[in-house]
Each structure stands twice: as structure tokens, then as C-alpha cells.
Design an enzyme around this catalytic site. Structure first.
Site, PDB file in Angstrom:
ATOM      1  N   GLY A  27       0.826  -1.212   0.000  1.00 18.08           N
ATOM      2  CA  GLY A  27       0.000   0.000   0.000  1.00 18.08           C
ATOM      3  C   GLY A  27       0.857   1.257   0.000  1.00 18.08           C
ATOM      4  O   GLY A  27       2.082   1.209  -0.113  1.00 18.08           O
TER       5      GLY A  27
ATOM      6  N   PHE B  96       0.418  -2.786   8.775  1.00 18.38           N
ATOM      7  CA  PHE B  96      -0.262  -1.701   8.041  1.00 18.38           C
ATOM      8  C   PHE B  96      -1.667  -2.111   7.617  1.00 18.38           C
ATOM      9  O   PHE B  96      -2.533  -1.267   7.437  1.00 18.38           O
ATOM     10  CB  PHE B  96       0.512  -1.362   6.748  1.00 18.38           C
ATOM     11  CG  PHE B  96       1.854  -0.740   6.952  1.00 18.38           C
ATOM     12  CD1 PHE B  96       3.019  -1.479   6.770  1.00 18.38           C
ATOM     13  CD2 PHE B  96       1.960   0.592   7.321  1.00 18.38           C
ATOM     14  CE1 PHE B  96       4.274  -0.894   6.921  1.00 18.38           C
ATOM     15  CE2 PHE B  96       3.209   1.183   7.477  1.00 18.38           C
ATOM     16  CZ  PHE B  96       4.364   0.438   7.278  1.00 18.38           C
TER      17      PHE B  96
ATOM     18  N   SER C 272      -3.280   6.190  14.165  1.00 20.44           N
ATOM     19  CA  SER C 272      -3.652   7.422  13.474  1.00 20.44           C
ATOM     20  C   SER C 272      -3.970   8.523  14.469  1.00 20.44           C
ATOM     21  O   SER C 272      -4.488   8.256  15.553  1.00 20.44           O
ATOM     22  CB  SER C 272      -4.891   7.147  12.614  1.00 20.44           C
ATOM     23  OG  SER C 272      -5.466   8.361  12.169  1.00 20.44           O
TER      24      SER C 272
ATOM     25  N   TYR D  84     -13.786   3.943  11.790  1.00 21.04           N
ATOM     26  CA  TYR D  84     -12.382   3.687  11.411  1.00 21.04           C
ATOM     27  C   TYR D  84     -11.464   4.059  12.574  1.00 21.04           C
ATOM     28  O   TYR D  84     -10.647   3.247  13.019  1.00 21.04           O
ATOM     29  CB  TYR D  84     -11.995   4.496  10.161  1.00 21.04           C
ATOM     30  CG  TYR D  84     -10.504   4.695  10.053  1.00 21.04           C
ATOM     31  CD1 TYR D  84      -9.916   5.912  10.395  1.00 21.04           C
ATOM     32  CD2 TYR D  84      -9.689   3.642   9.666  1.00 21.04           C
ATOM     33  CE1 TYR D  84      -8.546   6.067  10.351  1.00 21.04           C
ATOM     34  CE2 TYR D  84      -8.312   3.805   9.607  1.00 21.04           C
ATOM     35  CZ  TYR D  84      -7.749   5.024   9.960  1.00 21.04           C
ATOM     36  OH  TYR D  84      -6.387   5.184   9.927  1.00 21.04           O
TER      37      TYR D  84
ATOM     38  N   LYS E 232      -8.921   1.774  15.399  1.00 16.16           N
ATOM     39  CA  LYS E 232      -7.532   2.058  15.789  1.00 16.16           C
ATOM     40  C   LYS E 232      -7.417   2.158  17.308  1.00 16.16           C
ATOM     41  O   LYS E 232      -6.496   1.625  17.925  1.00 16.16           O
ATOM     42  CB  LYS E 232      -7.047   3.369  15.137  1.00 16.16           C
ATOM     43  CG  LYS E 232      -6.913   3.319  13.628  1.00 16.16           C
ATOM     44  CD  LYS E 232      -5.856   2.307  13.187  1.00 16.16           C
ATOM     45  CE  LYS E 232      -5.631   2.372  11.690  1.00 16.16           C
ATOM     46  NZ  LYS E 232      -4.659   1.357  11.216  1.00 16.16           N
TER      47      LYS E 232
ATOM     48  N   PHE F  97      -0.143  11.586  11.320  1.00 15.64           N
ATOM     49  CA  PHE F  97      -0.987  12.741  11.066  1.00 15.64           C
ATOM     50  C   PHE F  97      -1.442  12.650   9.609  1.00 15.64           C
ATOM     51  O   PHE F  97      -2.107  11.646   9.250  1.00 15.64           O
ATOM     52  CB  PHE F  97      -0.261  14.017  11.523  1.00 15.64           C
ATOM     53  CG  PHE F  97      -0.388  14.137  13.029  1.00 15.64           C
ATOM     54  CD1 PHE F  97       0.295  13.261  13.863  1.00 15.64           C
ATOM     55  CD2 PHE F  97      -1.268  15.034  13.602  1.00 15.64           C
ATOM     56  CE1 PHE F  97       0.125  13.300  15.255  1.00 15.64           C
ATOM     57  CE2 PHE F  97      -1.429  15.098  14.999  1.00 15.64           C
ATOM     58  CZ  PHE F  97      -0.747  14.229  15.819  1.00 15.64           C
TER      59      PHE F  97
ATOM     60  N   PRO G 186     -19.159  16.718   7.422  1.00 17.16           N
ATOM     61  CA  PRO G 186     -19.486  16.277   8.792  1.00 17.16           C
ATOM     62  C   PRO G 186     -18.312  15.540   9.441  1.00 17.16           C
ATOM     63  O   PRO G 186     -17.657  14.721   8.791  1.00 17.16           O
ATOM     64  CB  PRO G 186     -20.663  15.316   8.582  1.00 17.16           C
ATOM     65  CG  PRO G 186     -21.274  15.722   7.284  1.00 17.16           C
ATOM     66  CD  PRO G 186     -20.144  16.225   6.432  1.00 17.16           C
TER      67      PRO G 186
HETATM   68  C1  WQD Z   1      -7.714  17.324   5.158  1.00 19.46           C
HETATM   69  C2  WQD Z   1      -8.363  18.706   5.082  1.00 19.46           C
HETATM   70  C3  WQD Z   1     -10.755  18.639   4.919  1.00 19.46           C
HETATM   71  C4  WQD Z   1     -10.796  16.804   0.907  1.00 19.46           C
HETATM   72  C5  WQD Z   1      -8.063  11.745   7.276  1.00 19.46           C
HETATM   73  C6  WQD Z   1      -8.465  10.705   8.271  1.00 19.46           C
HETATM   74  C7  WQD Z   1      -7.292  10.342   9.127  1.00 19.46           C
HETATM   75  C8  WQD Z   1      -6.098   9.973   8.277  1.00 19.46           C
HETATM   76  C9  WQD Z   1      -5.774  11.090   7.293  1.00 19.46           C
HETATM   77  C10 WQD Z   1      -5.922   7.598   8.113  1.00 19.46           C
HETATM   78  C11 WQD Z   1      -9.628  18.811   5.926  1.00 19.46           C
HETATM   79  C12 WQD Z   1     -10.137  19.242   3.660  1.00 19.46           C
HETATM   80  C13 WQD Z   1     -10.386  17.342   2.115  1.00 19.46           C
HETATM   81  C14 WQD Z   1     -11.469  17.627  -0.030  1.00 19.46           C
HETATM   82  C15 WQD Z   1     -11.275  19.481   1.485  1.00 19.46           C
HETATM   83  N1  WQD Z   1      -6.322   8.781   7.574  1.00 19.46           N
HETATM   84  N2  WQD Z   1     -10.626  18.653   2.394  1.00 19.46           N
HETATM   85  N3  WQD Z   1     -11.691  18.940   0.302  1.00 19.46           N
HETATM   86  O1  WQD Z   1      -9.763  14.315   7.328  1.00 19.46           O
HETATM   87  O2  WQD Z   1      -7.595  15.375   8.187  1.00 19.46           O
HETATM   88  O3  WQD Z   1      -7.731  12.917   7.954  1.00 19.46           O
HETATM   89  O4  WQD Z   1      -6.959  11.312   6.519  1.00 19.46           O
HETATM   90  O5  WQD Z   1      -5.346   7.410   9.150  1.00 19.46           O
HETATM   91  O6  WQD Z   1      -7.672   9.243   9.918  1.00 19.46           O
HETATM   92  O7  WQD Z   1      -9.452  11.277   9.121  1.00 19.46           O
HETATM   93  O8  WQD Z   1      -7.648  14.320   5.914  1.00 19.46           O
HETATM   94  O9  WQD Z   1      -7.203  14.833   3.554  1.00 19.46           O
HETATM   95  O10 WQD Z   1      -9.551  14.101   4.232  1.00 19.46           O
HETATM   96  O11 WQD Z   1      -8.746  16.362   4.879  1.00 19.46           O
HETATM   97  O12 WQD Z   1     -11.503  20.672   1.757  1.00 19.46           O
HETATM   98  O13 WQD Z   1     -11.886  17.203  -1.147  1.00 19.46           O
HETATM   99  O14 WQD Z   1      -8.761  18.957   3.746  1.00 19.46           O
HETATM  100  O15 WQD Z   1     -11.929  19.347   5.292  1.00 19.46           O
HETATM  101  O16 WQD Z   1      -9.685  20.120   6.481  1.00 19.46           O
HETATM  102  P1  WQD Z   1      -8.274  14.331   7.389  1.00 19.46           P
HETATM  103  P2  WQD Z   1      -8.309  14.849   4.557  1.00 19.46           P
END
Ligand code: WQD
Length: 331
Positions: A10, A80, A124, A148, A152, A177, A292
Site C-alpha cells: 500500500g 499496516f 492514526s 475507522y 484504531k 498525522f 461532517p
Molecule cells: C484534510 C483537510 C478537509 C478533501 C483523514 C483521516 C485520518 C487519516 C488522514 C488515516 C480537511 C479538507 C479534504 C477535499 C477538502 N487517515 N478537504 N476537500 O480528514 O484530516 O484525515 O486522513 O489514518 O484518519 O481522518 O484528511 O485529507 O480528508 O482532509 O476541503 O476534497 O482537507 O476538510 O480540512 P483528514 P483529509
């Protein structure tokens, strides 16, 4: 040392595989290609000029894990493998609990049976939920807002109980992060099998012209420009953190959790603007309603990983954007 990677083909797994091979480790990989592609195997071999043993399979299947442990003297595991889409987990919680918990319990049972008690677990920052303050430290309150993230958190609890029952285990829990970027070769990177949930893969789809516009989920958050702030970390820095964790558990029993982040928060608009500056490619966007479950801001205090694992990031947001775009151009 002989290390087994579950889900090692992955996005994060393959980058960690490269760094382990480059560091001289003997690596075995199992992957079922649920969220990865078989051609990554040869790409990793091309990047490293090293070979590794690969087994195709699902780690929920005890038989294949027994086969791997019987055929190889596995000394440590980096785990992973697991489903990781937050939105999907809300729609299909049972699928997430069954897969992520079942696979982990099966893995731990086989490890115990074969007296393999060194584990690095892919956790995570989502286990922190909405943090009470920033930057986030490892001892902050843990709470989750989606299935999800809850898988974890449950697995972290299983590992704590396992260690209490047998304090000869050596376990490093790595709380990622926001990993983005790609190996500088452009041969491996993030290539989701379906519509991207995460920001950078979506930006890349817009930059490539596949999608017309990025939807920015809200600009009324309590941040410097109103858009969500996250701690973006280069996937190669993250991969090197796993090598440091393996080095640590090689010589230290115990269980501990480590933040793998840069300690710097960037907003959605910061990332979009940096991507445009670095690549020269415009990214059309529109502001839409909040997604949301999203939180205003999240970034790490990464000092504990530096102190205990002697790990720190080396790459910048510009590097992350440049390498992401380079991967897009190669694929
Ligand atoms: C980042 C920012 C969105 C898409 C997630 C999981 C977390 C981890 C990482 C696994 C936010 C904004 C996003 C889009 C946008 N995964 N956004 N338009 O939500 O911080 O974390 O991925 O471990 O568990 O929760 O990452 O990249 O989805 O969003 O505006 O089309 O980008 O609102 O502020 P997130 P993300």
C-alpha cells in the site's frame, strides 16, 4: 533482522518497504491488493535494487499467516493492513470492525504462537478526536468520532492489554498525522483505487484535469484563513519513522505511542497555494459546506518521537507538493 510487513504494498507500506530494504533489512510482505496494485512490487525492486519475499493473501486467514511464520523466521512485524476510509467506515461499520479487528487479532495470535513479540502498529491521529489544545501530545485524551478511528483505538487497547499480560513484548504504536507526497523516483505514491477522500489525491485529480474543481469543505473554521488546518507529513519521512521504530523495539521491550507529524499546521488554502507555486499548475476550487466530522485544526507535538526514536522530519511542504506532482506525471 527479518521483518514482516502486512499491507506492505500500500501507500505507506510500500514507502516503508523501500526504506527498510535500503537500510539492509530482510523483509517479507503480505498484501491482498484491496487498496494497492501488484505493479508496486516490481517498482520497489527497481527503486532499491533489492529483492523481498511476497505472499498474496488476507491476514484474516490464519492459514496463510501460519505458512509465512513457518517458512520464515519472522522477528518483528509492521502492521499496516486495514481499511482506512473514514467516510466508508461510517456507512459500513461492521465491515470495518470485522476486518480491522479480526485481522489484527489473528496476526497477534500467530505472532504469540511463534514467539514473535516485536510489533510496530500503524495507528492514526484520528484517535485524538477533537483535541483540547494544540499541539497534540501523546498523553492527550483519546476519543474517536468514526468507526475507522474507533478500530484504531480498540487495537491500541488490545496491545496495551497484551503487553500487561506478557511484558516481554516490544510494541511501538505510531500515530500518523496526514501523510502526503511520494518517493522522489515518481515510481510509487498514493494511488487510491476509487474516488479520493483525502485532500492531496483530490488536488492531483484536479491538477491532472480528471476532475474540474476541488471542493473546499468550509472556510468558517477557527483558523488563520477559515479553512481546515492539518499536519501534513511527507510519506518518506513517515516511512523513516518506521525504520527508527523497528530499530528501537529491536533493543527495547515495552509499549509506547509516538506522534509522527511535523509539528506544523497548514490550512487547505496553504496547501493549494503551495502546490500551485511549486508546480505552476492552477487548482480550481470552490468553497462548499463543511464535511461532517471534520475538526478545525490538528497538528502534532513530535518531540517525543525525536526524544525516544531519534526521529525528525526532513522534508518541507514544498517537497510534498513537488513529489506528489512528480508521481502524478509518472503515472
Ligand atoms: C484534510 C483537510 C478537509 C478533501 C483523514 C483521516 C485520518 C487519516 C488522514 C488515516 C480537511 C479538507 C479534504 C477535499 C477538502 N487517515 N478537504 N476537500 O480528514 O484530516 O484525515 O486522513 O489514518 O484518519 O481522518 O484528511 O485529507 O480528508 O482532509 O476541503 O476534497 O482537507 O476538510 O480540512 P483528514 P483529509
Amino acid at each position: 533482522m527479518k521483518v514482516l510487513l502486512t499491507g506492505g504494498i500500500g501507500y505507506i507500506g510500500s514507502h516503508t518497504l523501500v526504506e527498510l530494504l535500503d537500510s539492509g533489512y530482510n523483509v517479507i510482505v503480505i498484501d491482498n491488493f484491496y487498496n494497492s496494485k501488484p505493479d508496486v512490487i516490481d517498482k520497489v525492486k527497481e527503486i532499491t535494487n533489492k529483492d523481498f519475499k511476497f505472499y498474496e493473501g488476507n491476514i484474516c486467514d490464519k492459514k496463510i499467516l501460519e505458512k509465512i511464520f513457518n517458512e520464515n523466521n519472522i522477528e518483528a512485524v509492521i502492521h499496516f493492513a486495514g481499511y482506512k476510509a473514514v467516510g466508508e467506515s461510517v456507512k459500513e461499520p461492521l465491515k470495518y470492525y470485522r476486518n480491522n479487528l479480526d485481522s489484527t487479532l489473528t496476526l497477534l495470535e500467530v505472532m504469540k504462537k511463534h514467539n514473535c513479540k516485536k510489533l510496530v502498529f500503524s495507528s492514526s491521529a484520528t484517535v485524538y478526536g477533537k483535541p483540547e489544545s494544540l499541539p497534540i501530545k501523546e498523553n492527550f485524551h483519546l476519543s474517536t468520532t468514526n468507526p475507522y478511528g474507533t478500530t484504531k483505538l480498540i487495537i491500541e487497547g488490545i496491545l496495551q492489554d497484551l503487553y500487561k499480560s506478557d511484558p516481554t513484548w516490544a510494541i511501538a504504536i505510531l500515530r500518523y498525522f496526514n501523510p502526503i507526497g511520494a518517493h522522489s523516483s515518481g515510481l510509487i505514491g498514493e494511488n487510491p483505487n476509487d474516488v479520493p477522500n483525502n485532500l492531496m489525491p483530490y488536488i492531483l485529480k484536479v491538477a491532472s484535469g480528471e476532475y474540474p474543481c476541488l471542493s473546499i469543505f468550509g472556510d468558517d473554521y477557527e483558523t488563520h484563513d477559515g479553512t481546515g488546518v492539518r499536519d501534513y507529513i511527507h510519506v518518506v519521512d513517515l516511512a523513516k519513522g518506521h525504520v527508527k521504530a523497528i530499530e528501537f523495539i529491536e533493543n527495547n521491550i515495552g509499549i509506547d505511542a509516538y506522534n509522527l507529524g511535523t509539528g506544523i499546521g497548514y490550512s487547505v488554502l496553504d496547501l493549494v497555494k503551495t502546490f500551485e507555486q511549486v508546480t505552476g499548475v492552477p487548482v480550481n476550487y470552490k468553497i462548499v459546506e463543511r464535511r461532517p466530522g471534520d475538526i478545525d485544526a490538528c497538528y502534532a507535538d513530535a518531540s517525543y518521537a525525536l526524544e525516544k526514536l531519534n526521529w525528525h522530519v526532513e522534508k518541507t511542504l514544498e517537497d510534498m507538493c513537488r513529489d506528489s506532482y512528480n508521481y502524478l506525471k509518472h503515472n
